[in-house]
Design a protein around this motif. Structure first.
Motif, mmCIF file in Angstrom:
data_model
loop_
_atom_site.group_PDB
_atom_site.id
_atom_site.type_symbol
_atom_site.label_atom_id
_atom_site.label_comp_id
_atom_site.label_asym_id
_atom_site.label_seq_id
_atom_site.Cartn_x
_atom_site.Cartn_y
_atom_site.Cartn_z
ATOM 1 N N GLY A 179 49.129 32.915 11.878
ATOM 2 C CA GLY A 179 49.976 31.859 11.334
ATOM 3 C C GLY A 179 49.559 31.494 9.920
ATOM 4 N N VAL A 180 48.284 31.405 9.712
ATOM 5 C CA VAL A 180 47.765 30.992 8.405
ATOM 6 C C VAL A 180 48.043 32.059 7.348
ATOM 7 N N VAL A 181 47.797 33.310 7.684
ATOM 8 C CA VAL A 181 47.899 34.346 6.654
ATOM 9 C C VAL A 181 49.305 34.928 6.538
ATOM 10 N N GLY A 182 50.156 34.661 7.512
ATOM 11 C CA GLY A 182 51.528 35.153 7.441
ATOM 12 C C GLY A 182 51.659 36.662 7.542
ATOM 13 N N LYS A 183 50.742 37.295 8.246
ATOM 14 C CA LYS A 183 50.811 38.741 8.450
ATOM 15 C C LYS A 183 50.522 39.011 9.910
ATOM 16 N N ARG A 184 50.945 40.173 10.323
ATOM 17 C CA ARG A 184 50.548 40.543 11.675
ATOM 18 C C ARG A 184 49.140 41.105 11.631
ATOM 19 N N LEU A 185 48.323 40.616 12.519
ATOM 20 C CA LEU A 185 46.940 41.084 12.583
ATOM 21 C C LEU A 185 46.762 41.863 13.871
ATOM 22 N N CYS A 186 46.051 42.935 13.794
ATOM 23 C CA CYS A 186 45.862 43.748 14.975
ATOM 24 C C CYS A 186 44.378 43.961 15.203
ATOM 25 N N GLU A 187 43.955 43.601 16.381
ATOM 26 C CA GLU A 187 42.567 43.839 16.732
ATOM 27 C C GLU A 187 42.464 45.276 17.212
ATOM 28 N N VAL A 188 41.686 46.065 16.531
ATOM 29 C CA VAL A 188 41.597 47.455 16.968
ATOM 30 C C VAL A 188 40.774 47.546 18.236
ATOM 31 N N ILE A 189 41.105 48.541 19.015
ATOM 32 C CA ILE A 189 40.384 48.767 20.259
ATOM 33 C C ILE A 189 39.023 49.354 19.927
ATOM 34 N N THR A 190 38.004 48.759 20.455
ATOM 35 C CA THR A 190 36.680 49.248 20.167
ATOM 36 C C THR A 190 35.852 49.222 21.446
ATOM 37 N N PRO A 191 34.962 50.158 21.605
ATOM 38 C CA PRO A 191 34.213 50.202 22.845
ATOM 39 C C PRO A 191 33.227 49.050 22.938
#
Lengths: 391, 525, 348
Positions: free
Chosen positions: A222-234
């Motif tokens: 919401g703050v940055v106005g971009k879609r953020l994606c948490e990458v999958i990590t082990p």
């Protein structure tokens, strides 16, 4: 060693990973008295929290289960999961019908049925259409943006811009965003940096602590106005959130948790079963009518049904033969302990009818093509059904 | 371009000759078909022989080793861990051998001090209670990869041109001379032609094939030896069995592991070298007699390499480890030399011997200086890099002195100073430094230079860092990774049991499931 | 070796380590490097001495390790093997000096203990901190034990239990202390302690029948003898589970702590989510690296404040002392907190 008075329960569940907790939820919510005994970090906690169900029938047969049960198991797991996954600190998305694609921290694509919502919103199509950037945190090895860029390009043809930030200081695990019961720490520096990146979608390594996971990401979006994606990590957050969700749901359903106790011995008696456990310097006994054994972590080694340490639970598979051509290697890594020997040895023993075994080897890790967590949940359900019948 | 000496083969011998000739002012070129120390040079225990192993059977070799190991202690100080060695006699071993051993040490001037049972066990408490007596000798462990790289580095600094991944594909002979040599650069497929004055065949187990290309013959016996790497260090001394040299009678603590060696089996094609189930069992059975606790240790991997031996009568184990130089005059060649046999410990004196010959041909009179000039200068202070003490020490032990440009990389970012491989305490900047070098085209090359991926987890986590450092090199990252994993898997497959099996399951699933990489077991079949 | 060969390099321990979380891998490489990797380097493992005392011995890594490697034990083995050959931290030097001079890990300010010959069957072992620094803890513990109906006394002549020396790796000094204490304590049937570090040492090191006071009050005496004043207002309370209690003595003590707190009227528990995270006091971290221990404590205090707690309680005087250094919130040792609500005879 000092012995504490025995704790009475109907079902004692050994192992507080995905299998044990899911079974505890099922049993406790149908009114059974359940006690969880677990020790250490279950392998499902080390997973990426993505739950996949198998499509091949051979897989069921490998478990020694009948086809009829398997037909509706996936439906029941589906319902079960939806019940459970809305409870936790992080929501899950997906259904067993639609398989979604996820982006790993290397830019490779994996497919799964359920995934933590933060990362699941972005499937390959979204990645293809959007202007993608990857932002790595210096000193944190979860996402290497340069490698991500190279891999994504070679796998999908998508060009992602990549950069490192030193915004998160050289302390990889100290989050700038930390959600604790709705209180948000400062994340100005990071959001400023994110705003400056020219992209629609920014891939980030996971950096929230347990709890408030999903909301923290949405707030930041919401703050940055971009879609953020948490990458999958082990070995990272989603698996922990998953186990947390399950744990909370189990407690809410009324199960009792003795997490941190270590099972030492199982006494099988005529009318009940006693689990002798160690709680630090003391001994605790749990007396139950039935036992569900979900302590089969093949990586760490687990416990066998007599409570002995199994250092090398996979030794009964000849892996070398597997590497040379048969499917033992795959068998071992996909269906693990729950399959074959364990189920069979449990069934053969006349006094073993009070102990059931469920779970999978390496459930946390082989989620992408091994259906690890899927195996956990389906075998848990199968075991619950058997326990309910017996009780 | 004028080339005085072309050396074929980038093992210890080839690299040693390159350095020696470059020091004498010759213009030198070295071509290696794969990566440096890819054959027997990289596939041994890393044992710097005091000579004691040869005192009974081959005193000439013993004397040579006794001298050379002291020379190497000085010039290759950074890649030697001076642990000292023990020769131990167990209860049922032949007592007569002890006297012959002692006499042999005396005759070949190999320093050895006789120890009682009690003294031996005080020295190495983990040894078997069956020990009867022993000798303390000046064995040491050496990192053969770094030894070769330091020689190459030194030769390059003196103007030598060195190419790896560049197999020689053709030699053109005119009357008594090799006039042209053609090689292919695997990096770009380009074929180049050079006209060297002299050609040296130092291709180890492949030297008969190289000789054949020149239309001549080298009499070579190929002996495949398997070695087993065990995790951790139970002993901090090199342990030898005090009996006639045989299979599985050496345990070499090296870096973070112990290497058990070796077996001996004669083979035809060096490409077919591989470790069999029997090899692993044999090595374990023998080594456990000396160090019983080894039975509880975790095997990391097994590997086999082919020793090129000078052919003489008898089976391989008794074949002399001494070397032979062919001038090929019988084959009608004037400017072609082959050098076969020898051992790691004596590589320098072999190189000196041949270089003297080459210098004579070239008319150079400069004397050999390789015995006195260290490969790497001592005394660089790297404590200012801000690394912890353990990685700092390992960094020093790997390179002696930071290679040019590495310091700048280290000072770059915080991430650069993070530990990429915790088994061997390799930092990220080391990977970054070598990854951009022309010599490095894949992950295995990077591993040989930094040791990342050589630890007991065999690249579970560090392979990702290596892949990242490698960037776009080696084609698609997935391919590069698969090649590396396949290479590692080949070594792990013979020891897949217990903890290493769990490790491999974990690694396979981590890389397969989370990263989408296949561990390559299909490919390796 | 406590199973260190089983390591798979999964990094779970590094991610679980609260010291790594606080100061980063670049400063403290985590339990794996110190306990598993370093011993493999043969003689050059001594280089790890630089960071080997940065661990707070919270045993979180033991819990996190999927291979169940005895990481804390391996860490202690490492320290013990390094100890004779390293220069210890200034704080540790002071601690060793105090042990040599007074038999206590800290400088004594008062004399503790009355009788030399026991009259009661149960001995209260206050430990260095509760007897010399957090004196209220000792007084409140004795008060609670009395209120619960137990006949307890504090024997004189007790010295440090040796736990800090075990953590430092100084086995020689530790044995001397144990001999001295054992002569006194073996005359009693039961020992009760306030400090969980002492409990673990008395049980594991001495082989004594020792209980932590939370166990004793719930499992042996029960709380029936205690009378509480009705709470005038609810206190929002955050709980810190001391590592040596919740992981060392056993996870059942978490339940015991809550059982005790549920008896006390006027308490509203606040869940912080990090109840079992180390405060940084243990494992000789506080004496060796007070700044690191302080930062770890501050993080816990921060989180309690954010969750709206007014008081933090810990069933360990050592944790309480470390948390109190931070300021900003009231810290009460568990027995202190319970005693503050206790109604003594004659009180209304």
């Amino acid at each position: 060693m000092r012995e504490l008075p025995a704790i009475e329960t109907e079902v004692v569940v050994i192992g507080h990973g995905a299998t044990g907790l899911f079974a505890a939820i099922e049993l406790a919510s149908t009114g059974h008295k359940v006690l969880l005994v677990g020790n250490g970090t279950p392998s499902s906690e080390m997973s990426t929290g993505c739950i996949s169900f198998p499509e091949e029938e051979t897989w069921w047969r490998g478990l020694g289960l009948d086809d009829g049960l398997m037909q509706d198991a996936s439906d029941r797991v589906d319902q079960g999961i939806q019940k459970v996954l809305t409870v936790g600190p992080c929501t899950w998305e997906g259904t067993s019908e639609k398989r979604m694609a996820l982006v790993t921290n290397l830019g490779t694509i994996i497919r799964t049925n359920y995934a933590p919502s933060t990362s699941s919103r972005h499937d390959v199509i979204a990645v293809r259409g959007a202007k993608v950037a990857a932002l790595g945190f210096q000193g944190n090895k979860d996402l290497d943006p340069c490698l991500f860029h190279n891999m994504l390009r070679s796998e999908t043809g998508v060009e992602a811009s990549s950069s490192w930030t030193a915004t998160l200081p050289a302390e990889p695990h100290r989050p700038h965003i930390e959600m604790n019961h709705g209180v948000r720490h400062s994340h100005d520096a990071l959001s400023e940096e994110l705003q400056g990146i020219d992209a629609d979608l920014v891939m980030l390594p996971p950096f929230t602590q347990r709890g408030g996971h999903d909301r923290a990401w949405r707030d930041l979006e919401g703050v940055v106005g971009k879609r953020l994606c948490e990458v999958i990590t082990p070995l990272s957050l989603p698996g922990r959130s998953l186990v947390d969700s399950f744990g909370r749901a189990a407690l809410e359903a009324g199960a009792r948790d003795l997490n941190g106790t270590h099972l030492e011995m199982i006494d099988l008696r005529d009318d009940d079963v006693i689990a002798r456990c160690r709680s630090g310097l003391r001994r605790v006994q749990v007396r139950a009518a039935m036992m569900l054994f979900c302590g089969g972590n093949a990586v760490g080694g687990g416990l066998d049904i007599l409570g002995r340490d199994v250092i090398d639970p996979l030794s009964f598979f000849d892996i070398r033969k597997g590497a040379a051509g048969s499917s033992n290697f795959d068998m071992a890594s996909h269906s693990g302990i729950a399959c074959d020997s364990y189920f069979r040895s449990v069934r053969k023993g006349t006094r073993m009818d009070k102990v059931l075994v469920a779970g999978a080897a390496l459930p946390g890790l082989n989620f992408a093509n091994g259906y690890g967590l899927g195996t956990c949940l389906t075998t848990a359900l199968a075991a619950c059904r058997a326990i309910e019948e017996a009780l | 371009m004028r080339i005085d000496v072309l050396i074929i083969g980038g093992g210890t011998t080839g690299a040693g000759i390159a350095r020696d000739m470059a020091m004498r002012g010759a213009s030198v070129m070295l071509l290696e078909k794969g990566d440096f120390s890819g054959g027997a040079s990289g596939g041994n225990h890393g044992l710097l022989h005091s000579g004691a192993r040869y005192v009974v059977r081959d005193q000439e070799s013993a004397r040579e080793c006794a001298q050379e190991c002291e020379v190497l202690r000085n010039i290759a100080w950074h890649c030697i861990e001076d642990l000292g060695g023990l020769f131990i006699r167990l209860k049922n071993d032949d007592g007569n051998y002890v006297d012959r051993f002692e006499a042999g040490c005396h005759d070949s001037s190999v320093p050895a001090e006789r120890l009682t049972r009690k003294e031996v066990l005080e020295f190495e408490p983990m040894l078997s209670a069956q020990v009867e007596e022993g000798f303390q000798v000046r064995d040491a462990s050496i990192d053969p990869f770094q030894l070769v790289l330091a020689n190459i580095q030194s030769a390059r600094a003196l103007g030598a041109i060195v190419h790896n991944h560049s197999p020689v594909i053709e030699m053109v002979r005119e009357e008594e001379r090799i006039v042209e040599v053609r090689f292919k650069d695997r990096r770009n497929g380009q074929i180049s032609t050079i006209k060297p004055e002299l050609v040296v065949n130092a291709a180890g187990a492949w030297s008969d094939e190289v000789a054949k290309m020149a239309g001549c013959h080298v009499d070579l016996s190929k002996d495949c030896g398997a070695l087993l790497v065990m995790s951790g260090r139970l002993v901090n001394t090199l342990v030898n069995r005090l009996r006639p040299p045989s299979d599985g009678d050496i345990v070499v603590p090296n870096r973070t592991s112990m290497v058990i060696g070796t077996t001996s089996r004669s083979i035809q094609d060096p490409r077919s070298a591989k470790v069999g189930d029997d090899d692993v069992k044999l090595l374990m059975r023998e080594a456990v007699q000396m160090v019983p606790k080894l039975a509880e240790c975790r095997p990391i991997r097994a590997y086999a390499s082919v020793r090129p031996l000078v052919r003489n009568q008898g089976e391989s184990r008794r074949a002399s480890r001494s070397y032979q130089i062919y001038e090929h005059t019988d084959d009608g060649l004037d400017n072609f030399f082959s050098i076969v046999g020898g051992k790691l410990t004596t590589y320098r004196s072999m190189a000196e011997h041949l270089s003297d010959l080459l210098a004579g041909e070239l008319g150079t009179t400069d004397p050999c200086r390789t015995a006195v000039e260290p490969l790497v200068e001592r005394g660089e202070d790297i404590s200012d890099l801000g690394l912890q003490a353990l990685p700092t020490l390992q960094l020093q032990r790997r390179y002696g002195q930071l290679p040019e440009g590495m310091r700048e990389r280290a000072m770059g970012t915080t991430s650069a100073r993070s530990i990429a491989c915790s088994c061997e305490q390799v930092t990220r900047f080391e990977l970054d430094h070598f990854a951009v070098k022309e010599d490095v085209i894949d992950l295995s090359d990077l591993m040989r230079r930094t040791r990342a991926g050589m630890g007991y987890c065999q690249g579970t986590g560090c392979s990702i860092a290596m892949l990242s450092a490698l960037g776009n090199k080696g084609g698609s990252p997935r391919e590069a990774m698969s090649r590396f994993l396949c290479d590692r898997h080949r070594g792990i497959a013979p020891v897949l049991q217990g903890d290493q099996l769990r490790q491999e399951m974990f690694r396979a699933d981590l890389l397969k499931g989370v990263y989408g990489f296949s561990i390559g077991e299909e490919r390796c079949r | 070796m406590p199973g260190t060969d089983r390591c798979l390099k999964c990094s779970s321990c590094v991610r679980a380590c609260p010291v790594v979380a606080e100061i980063g891998e670049m400063t403290f490489p985590g339990p794996r490097t110190v306990a598993v990797d370093a011993p493999r380097f043969g003689p050059s493992r001594v280089a790890i001495a630089e960071v080997a005392w940065l661990c707070s011995m919270c045993e979180r890594c033991l819990e996190a390790c999927p291979s169940r490697i005895g990481l804390p034990k391996a860490m202690l083995d490492m320290r013990a093997s390094l100890f004779p050959n390293v220069r210890v931290r200034p704080g540790h030097e002071r601690l060793l000096g105090n042990i040599d001079l007074y038999g206590l890990s800290i400088e004594p300010v008062r004399k503790v203990g009355g009788e030399t010959m026991p009259k009661a069957k149960i001995a209260y072992f206050p430990g260095c901190i509760a007897s010399q620094r957090e004196v209220e803890t000792m007084e409140c513990s004795l008060g609670l034990l009395k209120a619960a109906g137990a006949e307890v006394e504090v024997p004189s002549g007790l010295v440090c239990c040796g736990s800090p020396l075990v953590k430092l790796g100084d086995e020689r000094r530790c044995e001397r202390l144990m001999d001295a204490n054992l002569k006194i304590l073996e005359r009693y049937d039961q020992v009760v302690t306030s400090c969980p570090g002492c409990t673990v040492q008395l049980v594991e090191g001495y082989g004594l029948e020792a209980l932590h006071i939370t166990e004793f009050l719930t499992e042996v005496t029960g709380t029936k003898g205690m009378r509480f004043r009705p709470g005038s207002e609810n206190i929002r309370l955050a709980v810190h589970h001391a590592c040596h209690l919740s992981r060392g003595v056993g996870p059942h003590t978490k339940e015991r702590t809550y059982e005790l707190l549920s008896e006390v009227p006027g308490i509203e528990l606040v869940s912080t989510g990090d109840e079992t995270v180390c405060c940084g006091a243990g494992g000789s971290l506080l004496s060796g690296y007070p700044d690191v221990a302080g930062r770890m404590a501050a993080r816990k205090v921060d989180s309690a404040i954010f969750c709206g707690a007014k008081i933090i309680t810990a069933a360990c005087p050592f944790c309480a002392m470390n948390l109190r250094r931070t300021g900003g919130i009231e810290v009460m040792e568990l027995t202190q907190l319970i005693s503050s609500r206790l109604r003594f005879p004659g009180q209304h």
